[in-house]
Design a protein around this motif. Structure first.
Motif, PDB file in Angstrom:
ATOM      1  N   VAL B  35      48.206  -4.865 -62.956  1.00  0.00           N
ATOM      2  CA  VAL B  35      49.041  -4.092 -61.717  1.00  0.00           C
ATOM      3  C   VAL B  35      50.330  -4.309 -61.895  1.00  0.00           C
ATOM      4  N   VAL B  36      51.317  -3.162 -61.599  1.00  0.00           N
ATOM      5  CA  VAL B  36      52.546  -3.394 -61.811  1.00  0.00           C
ATOM      6  C   VAL B  36      53.531  -3.031 -60.622  1.00  0.00           C
ATOM      7  N   TYR B  37      52.856  -2.430 -59.625  1.00  0.00           N
ATOM      8  CA  TYR B  37      53.441  -1.628 -58.456  1.00  0.00           C
ATOM      9  C   TYR B  37      52.223  -1.561 -57.276  1.00  0.00           C
ATOM     10  N   GLU B  39      52.237   0.269 -53.689  1.00  0.00           N
ATOM     11  CA  GLU B  39      52.994   0.979 -52.274  1.00  0.00           C
ATOM     12  C   GLU B  39      52.046   0.588 -51.055  1.00  0.00           C
ATOM     13  N   GLU B  57      49.296   0.569 -58.562  1.00  0.00           N
ATOM     14  CA  GLU B  57      49.586   1.284 -59.737  1.00  0.00           C
ATOM     15  C   GLU B  57      49.582   0.105 -60.938  1.00  0.00           C
ATOM     16  N   GLY B  81      55.835  -6.883 -53.783  1.00  0.00           N
ATOM     17  CA  GLY B  81      57.001  -6.217 -53.799  1.00  0.00           C
ATOM     18  C   GLY B  81      57.423  -6.677 -55.344  1.00  0.00           C
ATOM     19  N   SER B  82      57.712  -7.962 -55.070  1.00  0.00           N
ATOM     20  CA  SER B  82      58.028  -8.982 -56.391  1.00  0.00           C
ATOM     21  C   SER B  82      56.935  -9.622 -57.275  1.00  0.00           C
TER      22      SER B  82
END
Lengths: 360, 120
Positions: B35-37, B39, B57, B81-82
Motif C-alpha cells: 500500500v502506497v497511498y 485517501e 492505493e 499519510g506518511s
C-alpha cells in the motif's frame, strides 16, 4: 473493497507450477495466468535495481523468419533498419500498421544472413501472426510460430551478468548490449540476449519449454529473486519504456513517444501515416503524493489536454510518476493538473526516463 | 490469514470494531500488496453503509473502501499519510482507516467464522 479475485480459463506458461510453488499471486494478464508478485512488488523492484531478479516472460511470442527474402520482407514490415543488423545482434523495432498506429513493438534477433528470430508481445501474438503472414505472401520468406516451444526468463539487475557467468560455458561479461548468442547455462542449451525491459543490465534466457522449469529452479538456487508483473511494470515505467496497450496501440501515432529513433529513413508499410506529424506527445509527470493511473484526465489552464497512459508510485524515487499523452501544442508546460477522483492534483513535467542507471 | 474474532467483516473486506473503528482485513491487504497511498474521508462527514468513503492505493491499483456502517466520521488515521504501509503491517492495529459514530451497521456484516468461510 472489491474485485480481489479474477479467475477464468487462462493459458499457462511452462513455469506455472514453479510460480505456485514459489508462492506467487497469479492474475489474468492478456489471456494468461501470470504471477503479479511473490514477496511484494517493492521488494522485487528493489532486488532488480540493486542486485538481480528474474521474470517469467514465456508468455511472449517467438516467430522465426527464414529464406532468401527474409531481410527484404522484414525491412518492409518494420520501421528500424534491419540491413544494419549483423548476425548475433538484437534490435528493438516496430511493426507499423497499414492504417497508422503500431501493430506491435518487437525485438528482432539476427541468427544469420537469411534467418531472423522475433519476440512479440503476448497479447498480440495472434494479431501479429495474421498481419505478418498476410504481408509475407509477396515475399520468399517462411514464417514459423515457435511461441509454444520456448520458455523465456529475463534475468535483470546489476549483478545478473556476474551471477550467470559462474554457470555459463562462454564469456558473458564481455558481451555487448544487444548481443544474441547460443550458450549452455547450468548445462542446458540456451540462446541468450543481452537485452531487457527494466532499465538494468541483464540477459534474456531462451530455453526449450520442457527445460524451462529446470532452468528456473537452477536460477532460484543461485539466489535470483523471482519478480512478477507488478515489478516489471514499475521498473519499465521508471525507465520510461513505452508499453504496448498503454503508450502504443493501433490508433496512437508511434512518433508520439520519445522513441523516434526507431523510424529510419526507408520505405516501409504504413510509411505515409508515420510521415504525418503526430498530434500528441508523450510526456513524463511527477507528483507529490497521489498515484495517478491510466485514463486519468490531464488538464492545462482548465482544459483537458490529454490523459495518463501509465502511472504508479516509483519505488526507487519514492514519489508517483506517470507518462501521459497530451496535445502537442500543450506539451511544453512545466505543470499540469491531473484529475483524481474528481479532484485536481498538480503534476510537474519531468524528463523521461524517470530513472537511469548511473553507468549508462 | 489473521481474522480477529472480536471484529465484524463486510463482504467487501472492511472490518468494524465495537467502538466504530474501521480498517481492511489481513486478507485484503495481502491481496492488494504494497500500500502506497490512502485517501481518507473528512471528519464530520455523514456516511451510509456501503458508501465509498476512502481509497487505498497499492503500487498497482486503487481500491475503493466502503463503509461497513452508517454514521458520522469522527476520526481518521492521519498517520497513514506518511506511513501508508501500516495498512499492510498492522491491518487491525496502526493500519486502521477511520472511526465512525455508528448509527446503524450494514446488514451483511459477518462474524469472523463466516468471513473465514467466505474467503478460505
Amino acid at each position: 473493497m472489491t474485485n480481489l479475485d479474477e479467475t477464468g480459463a487462462l493459458r499457462r506458461t511452462p513455469l506455472h507450477a514453479a510460480h505456485l510453488k514459489a508462492g506467487a499471486r497469479m492474475v489474468p494478464f492478456g489471456g494468461w495466468d501470470m504471477p503479479v508478485q511473490y514477496a511484494g512488488v517493492k521488494a522485487e523492484h528493489a532486488a532488480v535495481r540493486q542486485s538481480a531478479g528474474m521474470f517469467d516472460v514465456s508468455h511472449m511470442g517467438e516467430f522465426r523468419v527464414t529464406g532468401p527474402d527474409a531481410e527484404a520482407f522484414l525491412q518492409y514490415v518494420t520501421t528500424n533498419d534491419l540491413s544494419k543488423l549483423r548476425p548475433g545482434r538484437a534490435q528493438y523495432n516496430w511493426l507499423p500498421g497499414e492504417a497508422g498506429g503500431l501493430v506491435d513493438d518487437i525485438y528482432i534477433y539476427r541468427v544469420s544472413a537469411d534467418e531472423f528470430f522475433m519476440v512479440v508481445n503476448a497479447s498480440n501474438i495472434a494479431k501479429d501472426w495474421a498481419h505478418l503472414t498476410r504481408q509475407a505472401a509477396r515475399y520468399g520468406a517462411v514464417l514459423t510460430d515457435e511461441s509454444d516451444q520456448w520458455g523465456l526468463i529475463a534475468v535483470q539487475g546489476p549483478k545478473a551478468a556476474d551471477l550467470l557467468q559462474l554457470h555459463a560455458d562462454t564469456d558473458l561479461i564481455a558481451r555487448k548490449k544487444n548481443s544474441f548468442f547460443s550458450a549452455h547455462l547450468f548445462g542446458l542449451p540456451v540462446w541468450l540476449a543481452r537485452t531487457g525491459y527494466t532499465g538494468e543490465d541483464g540477459f534474456e534466457v531462451f530455453v526449450a519449454a520442457e527445460q524451462a522449469e529446470e532452468m528456473w529452479n537452477q536460477l532460484l538456487s543461485v539466489g535470483l529473486i523471482p519478480a512478477g508483473l507488478g515489478a516489471r511494470d514499475t521498473l519499465r515505467l521508471e525507465a520510461g519504456f513505452p508499453l504496448y496497450g498503454h503508450e502504443f496501440s493501433d490508433s496512437i501515432h508511434p512518433l508520439s513517444s520519445t522513441y523516434t529513433w526507431v523510424v529510419k529513413d526507408k520505405q516501409h508499410l504504413g510509411r505515409e501515416h508515420i510521415d504525418l506529424a503526430p498530434s500528441q506527445k508523450l510526456i513524463g509527470l511527477a507528483l507529490d503524493k497521489v498515484p495517478v493511473r491510466e485514463g486519468y484526465p490531464v488538464q492545462l489552464d482548465g482544459q483537458v489536454v490529454g490523459h495518463i497512459t501509465s502511472g504508479s508510485l516509483s519505488p526507487t524515487l519514492g514519489y508517483p510518476v506517470a507518462m501521459a499523452l497530451v496535445n502537442v501544442q500543450s506539451a511544453d508546460a512545466e505543470a499540469y493538473g491531473v484529475e483524481v477522483r474528481g479532484k485536481l492534483h498538480e503534476a510537474r513535467r519531468v524528463a523521461l526516463p524517470f530513472y537511469k542507471k548511473a553507468d549508462v | 490469514m489473521n481474522i480477529p474474532s472480536e471484529l465484524k467483516y463486510a463482504a467487501s473486506h472492511e472490518w468494524l470494531k465495537d467502538d466504530g473503528t474501521v480498517g481492511i482485513s489481513d486478507f485484503a491487504q495481502d491481496q492488494l500488496g504494497d500500500v502506497v497511498y490512502v485517501e481518507l474521508p473528512e471528519v464530520g462527514r455523514e456516511v451510509k453503509a456501503g458508501e465509498t468513503v476512502a481509497v487505498v492505493e497499492s503500487v498497482k491499483t486503487a481500491s475503493d473502501i466502503y463503509s461497513p456502517a452508517s454514521g458520522t466520521i469522527v476520526a481518521v488515521n492521519e498517520a497513514l499519510g506518511s506511513a501508508p504501509e501500516q495498512v499492510n503491517g498492522e491491518p487491525y492495529g496502526d493500519g486502521w482507516l477511520f472511526k465512525l459514530d455508528v448509527t446503524e451497521e450494514g446488514g451483511d456484516l459477518m462474524d469472523a467464522a463466516a468471513y473465514e468461510a467466505a474467503n478460505g
